[in-house]
Scaffold this motif. Structure first.
Motif, mmCIF file in Angstrom:
data_model
loop_
_atom_site.group_PDB
_atom_site.id
_atom_site.type_symbol
_atom_site.label_atom_id
_atom_site.label_comp_id
_atom_site.label_asym_id
_atom_site.label_seq_id
_atom_site.Cartn_x
_atom_site.Cartn_y
_atom_site.Cartn_z
ATOM 1 N N CYS A 159 0.863 -1.186 0.000
ATOM 2 C CA CYS A 159 0.000 0.000 0.000
ATOM 3 C C CYS A 159 0.893 1.227 0.000
ATOM 4 C CB CYS A 159 -0.923 0.007 1.221
ATOM 5 S SG CYS A 159 -1.909 1.520 1.267
ATOM 6 N N HIS A 218 -0.086 4.245 0.106
ATOM 7 C CA HIS A 218 -0.633 5.241 1.031
ATOM 8 C C HIS A 218 -0.141 4.969 2.449
ATOM 9 C CE1 HIS A 218 -3.833 6.727 3.810
ATOM 10 N NE2 HIS A 218 -3.636 7.816 3.110
ATOM 11 N N CYS A 225 -6.268 -1.894 -0.650
ATOM 12 C CA CYS A 225 -5.878 -2.022 0.761
ATOM 13 C C CYS A 225 -7.138 -2.069 1.613
ATOM 14 C CB CYS A 225 -5.017 -0.828 1.150
ATOM 15 S SG CYS A 225 -4.667 -0.704 2.907
ATOM 16 N N CYS A 240 -7.152 1.429 3.948
ATOM 17 C CA CYS A 240 -7.376 2.764 3.387
ATOM 18 C C CYS A 240 -8.177 2.680 2.089
ATOM 19 C CB CYS A 240 -6.048 3.477 3.163
ATOM 20 S SG CYS A 240 -5.069 2.738 1.852
HETATM 21 ZN ZN LIG Z 1 -3.584 1.375 2.671
#
Ligand SMILES: [Zn+2]
Ligand SMILES: [Zn+2]
Ligand SMILES: [Zn+2]
Length: 951
Positions: free
Chosen positions: A194, A196, A411, A414
């Motif tokens: 991920c 993020h 994910c 998120c």
């Molecule tokens: Zn994530």
């Protein structure tokens, strides 16, 4: 002799119900008082003490995550566990329950990140960890208070938490076990990443959602000799076409994969021969706008092995490779291969000795590109730049705006799209040899020894274990337990020294995992520590362990830590998604360290949805908050709702359903109120009647109670709480309220208080109350205890129903008497025939109440039906609510049936019991009442009176 008594004076001689058990429960106010009373009694400890030495039943709590208030799913989960623990306790087992919390991990670290903002960058890891710890502790405390409010019993003052020093040390100890026994390796691997959250994700943390990606058909020109592929191509300009939805992976492109057995063709278009798989030739012509391109050569995929192509925009040779995962589902049958960005690609790259070239950093940015136009861009933002480059180079064969919407990994935290990225990670090898078998195989073997409820769980987890890749256990974050390994600063090899490892575990025991961050290697390592290469400088690995490894080690950290809790647990029960989560990681941790599953049984529950089957969400406004329900309607209503559903399925909840459950609660409560009120003047020690001397109807009801108790206990044994709920409701509503309690009123209220017939009824009611209060206690824990305190005193009884045990069937009704239910079954079934005749009489205006009537039953005394009615003749007036029942023998009548008729009763109305009898005024002291009431008045020393003047 006094004047005739007023109506009220006679009424005052009735034995009307008396109890302190209020009709209105007022649960929101009263439940907290009862919780306080349990607390001061030390109830949980007293239950433990009362069951010491009994056979153990261990439910091991799966830890909820400490990052928010509880929701309905938590309430469902904890109430199910509470029903299990309480019903096992009442079945006589020693059933401890140690609740726990999962406290480490990404969601908390992200929340703390958001809170700290830029400040976090300047904070040292210890300060960040402290902030995470405070955050987790805050929600642990909130959830604990909420679970206690729901009436869930457990060792709340000493729960387990994955962030305690002892637990953190146990996690590390578990990791070292795997590390020292050859399960663990560190390697470059493509993992789901991920960008993020900047971390690797476990398989369980990836979810598929719809995503729109660019769709590009890219030309790779052939550099090696075309004649090597097919004579027909000699001297021609040749290329292949790859199709991808991730143009951002093209900078890492090192190969094109072809299926060895597939037929490939060359399509002639604009002076170039394009190689694609034959089954996809038509689709490729359409996509690349070369509708008429003729086939000028055909050859097997094997011909393309080690052909050399030119990268479309980098100065790089691209190798032709063979791979059998190439399919003809979509694309061109020629697969662009970037070993850094795909699991298959990685494997093929290894096979062909390709390097793992990667340019994408932790944050998903294209880096070290040597000044390409996409330098520094997030991968998704780099797509348009790369497409532009393809267009400039003439390598793009379809429209630059083509897109595809497809199922793509996201994910789970998120919900942003994830990428595959090769990184250095720590792994547990699934094929590690264990005895004559492998880690994976032993896990699969152990699954078969576990009972799975519902049964499909077995196949589900088996498939997951059978097909899962090696377990990536490392994460690049701070809030967790570090993979406390020392790496040689010279050769980079990890130190493998069990004595050093044990000393780090000891340090974690006293200081927690913070020790890894607080101390330098000079403090953590003995001075003379050397690497195999002879070097003595080390650095610390700073990755932390996957949180699933942490919770998966709970059987060791919690159960191994106390002799009374030793694994295996009898039961793990969580949501059905835990086959890939906690059940899964617990199995692997325990099989790796002990060779056995950590549980004997696994039960799973469904999701909590609204009445339309939708997930609960703020935006839909359909959220049912268990704490809110507890505060408005009572925790008891949440508990009763949980019992009302089959938790194995997805379950529905709404305000409407909670109100309906609340109505059912009121009915159950009223049953208890009637029972308590009816035995207000009953003392078991002095007033109880032996079973054999009881009235037949009372004997019958006790036999029924014993049968229902057996059924409910079986339902508890099978964790079929919805069957408990339905059996209780049905018994209370149909057999007690609508029948038994109704017909008993005459006997209870009008008979002399101490008359054997009344005491018989009270003995039965007391026994029914004692039975029901225990049977409902695991579910209606508050109400059962309230009832318990108001039941007639019994010497030596437990201070709380929750310390008591379920009654055995023969303590309710001698087993040789259960058979009376068969005969009574006929008598009860025939009752409706009498009632409908009474109703007809009332509807015709002949009578106001059934007591004004007489029922005549006609039948053949050789028939079963009349025989059974004759056997219980004395109970029939009570059962029909009529004043008299007359049985008429008609030997010509059909033996298979009886007929009922109703008419006005004989005699006069008794002023006290309102029955019609022919013996009113037979006792001269009391000229307005029947003989039976007169004897009650004598027993009560009621003053004699004169008859009223005739009007
Ligand atoms: Zn994530
Ligand atoms: Zn070394
Ligand atoms: Zn009477």
């Amino acid at each position: 002799m006094s004047a005739p008594p007023k109506e009220a004076a006679l009424k005052s001689t009735l034995n009307l119900p008396q109890t302190a058990f209020a009709m209105k429960a007022n649960l929101p106010a009263n439940e907290p008082l009862r919780l306080a009373a349990w607390d001061s009694l030390g109830l949980y400890d007293r239950i433990r003490a009362a069951r010491a030495g009994r056979p153990r039943y261990l439910l091991h709590d799966g830890p909820p995550y400490a990052n928010g208030a509880i929701h309905l799913g938590h309430a469902l989960n904890k109430c199910i566990k509470d029903f299990v623990v309480k019903s096992k306790t009442m079945a006589g087992f020693d059933a401890p329950y140690v609740p726990g919390w999962d406290c480490h991990g990404l969601p908390i670290e992200i929340k703390v990140d958001e809170h700290l903002g830029r400040k976090k960058l300047e904070m040292d890891p210890l300060a960040v960890r402290r902030a995470c710890r405070e955050y987790a502790q805050k929600f642990l405390d909130i959830q604990r208070t909420q679970f206690i409010r729901l009436g869930v019993f457990g060792r709340w003052q000493q729960p387990y938490s994955t962030m305690s020093h002892q637990y953190e040390a146990a996690i590390l100890e578990s990791f070292y076990y795997f590390y020292e026994h050859g399960f663990v390796y560190k390697d470059l691997r493509p993992v789901s990443w991920c960008i993020h959250d900047r971390t690797a994700l476990a398989e369980a943390e990836v979810e598929y959602e719809q995503h729109t990606s660019p769709s590009v058909y890219v030309r790779y020109l052939l550099k090696s000799s075309p004649a090597d592929l097919d004579g027909a191509l000699a001297g021609r300009r040749v290329a292949t076409i790859i199709w991808t939805t991730t143009p951002w992976t093209l900078p890492a492109s090192l190969a094109v994969a072809f299926h060895p057995d597939l037929e490939y063709v060359a399509l002639d278009h604009d002076g170039t021969a394009y190689i694609v798989a034959e089954p996809l030739a038509e689709a490729t012509r359409a996509a690349c706008n070369m509708p008429a391109a003729p086939i000028i050569a055909r050859f097997k995929g094997t011909a393309l092995d080690r052909a050399v192509f030119q990268h479309p925009f980098l100065d790089r040779d691209i190798l032709g490779v063979l791979a059998d995962y190439v399919t003809t589902d979509q694309g061109t049958g020629c697969v662009h291969t970037a070993p850094a960005h795909g699991v298959d690609d990685f494997r093929t790259g290894r096979k062909y000795g390709l390097p793992v070239t990667f340019y994408v950093d932790n944050a998903g940015r294209q880096s070290n590109t040597g000044g390409m136009p996409y330098e520094g861009l997030n991968v998704f933002k780099s797509n348009p730049e790369i497409i532009k480059l393809l267009v400039e180079k003439g390598a793009l064969l379809n429209s630059p705006t083509d897109q595809i919407t497809h199922s793509y990994p996201h994910c789970w935290r998120c919900h942003k799209p994830v990428i595959v990225r090769a990184t250095e990670q720590w792994f547990i090898r699934m094929e590690t040899p264990v005895g004559d078998s492998t880690f994976r195989q032993v896990a699969l073997d152990e699954i078969k020894k576990v009972k799975w409820d519902p049964a499909w769980g077995e196949e589900r987890i088996s498939n997951m274990i059978a097909t899962r890749p090696d377990w990536c256990i490392s994460r690049q974050r701070i809030w967790g337990v570090p993979i406390a390994v020392f790496l040689c600063e010279k050769c980079n090899l990890p130190l493998r020294n069990p004595a050093v490892n044990a000393s780090v575990v000891a340090r974690f025991q006293s200081e927690g995992a913070d020790a890894w961050y607080a101390h330098d290697t000079s403090v953590l390592l003995p001075d003379d520590t050397e690497c195999e290469c002879g070097h003595s400088g080390f650095r610390k690995e700073m990755d932390i362990l996957d949180v699933w490894f942490e919770s998966g080690a709970s059987w060791h950290a919690v159960l191994d830590a106390e002799p009374g809790l030793a694994p295996p647990a009898d039961l793990y029960t969580e949501g059905g998604d835990q086959h890939r989560g906690w059940f899964h990681s617990s199995l692997l941790c325990s099989v790796g360290m002990r060779g056995v599953a950590p549980y004997k049984m696994v039960a799973t529950s469904g999701w909590t949805l609204d009445e339309q089957g939708r997930a609960m969400s703020k935006s839909l406004g359909n959220v049912v908050d268990p704490v809110d329900i507890a505060n408005r309607l009572g925790a008891e209503i949440v508990r009763l709702w949980v019992a009302s559903v089959d938790f194995r399925e997805d379950v529905a909840a709404s305000e409407n359903l909670m109100q309906r459950v609340s109505d059912n609660y009121r009915k159950l409560r009223n049953t208890f109120r009637f029972l308590l009120g009816s035995i207000g003047d009953f003392s078991p020690a002095t007033n109880a009647i032996p079973f054999k001397q009881m009235q037949p109807l009372d004997q019958y009801m006790l036999a029924r109670t014993a049968q229902v108790a057996e059924r409910i206990r079986r339902a508890y044994d099978d964790f079929e709480f919805h069957r408990v709920y339905h059996a209780l409701n049905e018994f209370c509503n149909t057999e007690l309220s609508a029948l038994y309690l109704d017909v008993l009123k005459d006997r209870l209220y009008t008979f002399a208080p101490d008359s054997p017939a009344r005491r018989s009824a009270q003995t039965a009611l007391w026994c029914i109350a004692e039975t029901l209060v225990r049977l409902v206690a695991p579910i209606l824990s508050f109400t059962a205890d309230e009832v318990w305190q108001l039941l007639p005193a019994v010497e030596g009884r437990e201070p709380s129903v929750h310390i008591a045990e379920f009654p055995s069937a023969d303590s309710i009704c001698p087993s040789d008497s259960i058979s009376i239910t068969a005969k009574w079954g006929i008598v009860i079934a025939l009752r409706s025939g009498a009632l409908s005749q009474l109703e007809a009489l009332r509807a015709g205006g002949k009578i106001g109440k059934a007591l004004e009537a007489k029922v005549r039953v006609t039948g053949n005394s050789k028939g079963d039906q009349l025989r059974d009615l004759i056997a219980y003749e004395s109970a029939l007036p009570e059962l029909y609510g009529a004043s008299q029942v007359e049985i008429v023998h008609d030997e010509k009548a059909d033996m298979g049936t009886v007929t009922f008729a109703a008419s006005l009763a004989d005699g006069a109305k008794c002023e006290r019991c309102w029955r019609y009898t022919t013996d009113v005024a037979s006792e001269t002291k009391y000229p307005t009442v029947c003989a039976r009431c007169a004897s009650a008045l004598v027993a009560l020393n009621f003053p004699a009176y004169t008859a009223p003047e005739p009007k």
